[in-house]
Design a protein around this motif. Sequence first.
Motif, PDB file in Angstrom:
ATOM      1  N   GLU A 176       0.785  -1.219  -0.006  1.00 30.04           N
ATOM      2  CA  GLU A 176      -0.004  -0.146   0.036  1.00 30.04           C
ATOM      3  C   GLU A 176       1.044   1.144  -0.093  1.00 30.04           C
ATOM      4  N   GLY A 177       2.040   0.981  -0.120  1.00 32.90           N
ATOM      5  CA  GLY A 177       3.158   2.223  -0.353  1.00 32.90           C
ATOM      6  C   GLY A 177       3.545   2.776   1.063  1.00 32.90           C
ATOM      7  N   SER A 178       3.248   2.114   2.200  1.00 27.11           N
ATOM      8  CA  SER A 178       3.736   2.661   3.463  1.00 27.11           C
ATOM      9  C   SER A 178       4.860   1.783   4.140  1.00 27.11           C
ATOM     10  N   GLY A 179       6.099   2.092   3.234  1.00 25.99           N
ATOM     11  CA  GLY A 179       7.553   1.254   3.762  1.00 25.99           C
ATOM     12  C   GLY A 179       8.013   1.702   5.103  1.00 25.99           C
ATOM     13  N   ALA A 180       7.482   3.041   5.405  1.00 23.87           N
ATOM     14  CA  ALA A 180       7.771   3.490   6.679  1.00 23.87           C
ATOM     15  C   ALA A 180       7.345   2.741   7.604  1.00 23.87           C
ATOM     16  N   LEU A 181       5.689   2.393   7.635  1.00 27.77           N
ATOM     17  CA  LEU A 181       5.487   1.816   8.462  1.00 27.77           C
ATOM     18  C   LEU A 181       6.064   0.303   8.629  1.00 27.77           C
ATOM     19  N   ALA A 182       6.126  -0.332   7.636  1.00 27.07           N
ATOM     20  CA  ALA A 182       6.780  -2.053   7.669  1.00 27.07           C
ATOM     21  C   ALA A 182       7.907  -1.649   8.369  1.00 27.07           C
ATOM     22  N   VAL A 183       9.017  -0.982   8.069  1.00 25.72           N
ATOM     23  CA  VAL A 183      10.324  -0.745   8.763  1.00 25.72           C
ATOM     24  C   VAL A 183      10.287  -0.242  10.010  1.00 25.72           C
ATOM     25  N   GLY A 184       9.256   0.535  10.282  1.00 22.27           N
ATOM     26  CA  GLY A 184       9.361   1.215  11.687  1.00 22.27           C
ATOM     27  C   GLY A 184       8.776   0.003  12.642  1.00 22.27           C
ATOM     28  N   ASN A 185       7.964  -1.048  11.931  1.00 22.17           N
ATOM     29  CA  ASN A 185       7.100  -1.900  12.778  1.00 22.17           C
ATOM     30  C   ASN A 185       8.263  -3.000  13.475  1.00 22.17           C
ATOM     31  N   ILE A 186       9.368  -3.138  12.443  1.00 22.98           N
ATOM     32  CA  ILE A 186      10.157  -4.135  12.628  1.00 22.98           C
ATOM     33  C   ILE A 186      11.254  -3.644  13.567  1.00 22.98           C
ATOM     34  N   ALA A 187      11.842  -2.308  13.493  1.00 20.88           N
ATOM     35  CA  ALA A 187      12.530  -1.578  14.383  1.00 20.88           C
ATOM     36  C   ALA A 187      12.121  -1.586  15.947  1.00 20.88           C
ATOM     37  N   GLY A 188      10.497  -1.220  15.949  1.00 15.63           N
ATOM     38  CA  GLY A 188       9.921  -1.166  17.101  1.00 15.63           C
ATOM     39  C   GLY A 188       9.593  -2.321  17.749  1.00 15.63           C
ATOM     40  N   GLY A 218      -2.073  13.466  12.353  1.00 12.97           N
ATOM     41  CA  GLY A 218      -1.292  14.104  11.804  1.00 12.97           C
ATOM     42  C   GLY A 218       0.391  13.566  11.880  1.00 12.97           C
ATOM     43  N   VAL A 219       0.510  12.362  12.429  1.00  5.91           N
ATOM     44  CA  VAL A 219       1.689  11.880  12.584  1.00  5.91           C
ATOM     45  C   VAL A 219       2.189  10.911  11.384  1.00  5.91           C
ATOM     46  N   SER A 220       3.582  10.614  11.414  1.00  6.47           N
ATOM     47  CA  SER A 220       3.998   9.773  10.455  1.00  6.47           C
ATOM     48  C   SER A 220       3.789   8.201  10.533  1.00  6.47           C
ATOM     49  N   ASP A 221       3.626   7.715   9.380  1.00  9.05           N
ATOM     50  CA  ASP A 221       3.680   5.972   9.353  1.00  9.05           C
ATOM     51  C   ASP A 221       4.553   5.538   9.968  1.00  9.05           C
ATOM     52  N   ALA A 222       5.892   5.845  10.225  1.00 10.83           N
ATOM     53  CA  ALA A 222       6.981   5.222  10.933  1.00 10.83           C
ATOM     54  C   ALA A 222       6.649   5.376  12.346  1.00 10.83           C
ATOM     55  N   LEU A 223       5.949   6.490  12.777  1.00 11.12           N
ATOM     56  CA  LEU A 223       5.840   6.512  14.198  1.00 11.12           C
ATOM     57  C   LEU A 223       4.797   5.577  14.843  1.00 11.12           C
ATOM     58  N   ILE A 224       3.748   5.258  13.866  1.00 11.63           N
ATOM     59  CA  ILE A 224       2.692   4.408  14.214  1.00 11.63           C
ATOM     60  C   ILE A 224       3.448   3.189  14.179  1.00 11.63           C
ATOM     61  N   GLY A 225       4.135   2.857  13.114  1.00 11.75           N
ATOM     62  CA  GLY A 225       4.721   1.406  13.360  1.00 11.75           C
ATOM     63  C   GLY A 225       5.843   1.166  14.303  1.00 11.75           C
TER      64      GLY A 225
END
Length: 331
Positions: free
Chosen positions: A63-75, A214-221
């Motif tokens: 779905e084009g949200s790579g930041a969420l995917a990587v943020g989820n792994i890091a988190g 209004g936050v980033s996908d990475a932060l949610i991940g």
Amino acid sequence: MLANAAWFLFGLGALIVGAEVMVRGGAEVAVRLGISPIVIGLTIVSIGTSMPELAVGVVAAGEGSGALAVGNIAGTNVVNVLLILGLSAALVPLTLQSRTIRFELPIMAAAALLLWTLAADGVLTRLDGAILVACAFVYTVAVIWSARRESHAVVEEFAAELVAEYATEEVGAVATKGHRTSINVAMTLGGIAVVVLGADWLVDGAVGMARQFGVSDALIGLTIVAIGTSAPELVTTIISTIRGDRDIAIGNLIGSSIYNILLILGVTCLVPAQGLNLPSSLVTIDLPVMVAVALLCIPIFISGRRVTRVEGALMVAAYAAYLILLLTVRT
């Protein structure tokens, strides 16, 4: 707002239930195929508990949200080490298996460093994904090879734990009833289907909440998705701690962290043709934090081969501080 939160919670529930059913079915099938309990524990169970992260990563990447995917792994990896392992040690001092110190721990640190290196240019390409998956294959072969060299006592411990966790009728026995095997296969496939469906709901809800706040996908991940997908590991480790049989649970926790980086994120990188584009904060702050946490384990783990209650409490406090910093600075 409520709709997005509901989709997120429904998705999280489906992920947890689906992963549990899938791991139970997969473990039973592996036992009936004659695979040794220690190999099942170190590979199938570790990979199975990482399936929520895989499903979330693939859906998010698609779905084009790579930041969420990587943020989820890091988190998730930070949660696994600081929160889950730290909380377990804070409850009861944790004595570590020698194989965890000499094998899983260095590989977890090396995998974290490899990911940070590959992500330094701000993009995780399909080539990077192929490198990670290849390393996951090498790691799995090494796990199987080392498992065959373990002592009889360790092998028996894994066998007993497998029976306790998954109610296997007879560890190492070949199935005599075809219908039982069919049920286990159906559980495995059904669990995978539920995990995939849950991941779709969870990602939709998480991205929707990110847009509304209004936050980033990475932060949610890094936060609610990471904590949510780590829920099965948290419950398993705490229950194992309470009943005094957590050595294997801790080993699987670290093994799951390794597979999160090498296999889960590797496969995720293979999904989009253009790769996963990462925000600068993820590359310069969050991935280095994940690396620092992995490296921090080395002196803590090898000092007396145990994690004391004080060290465990400090690890939990460090995670709380990291979470507060994330929510304060990035919102």
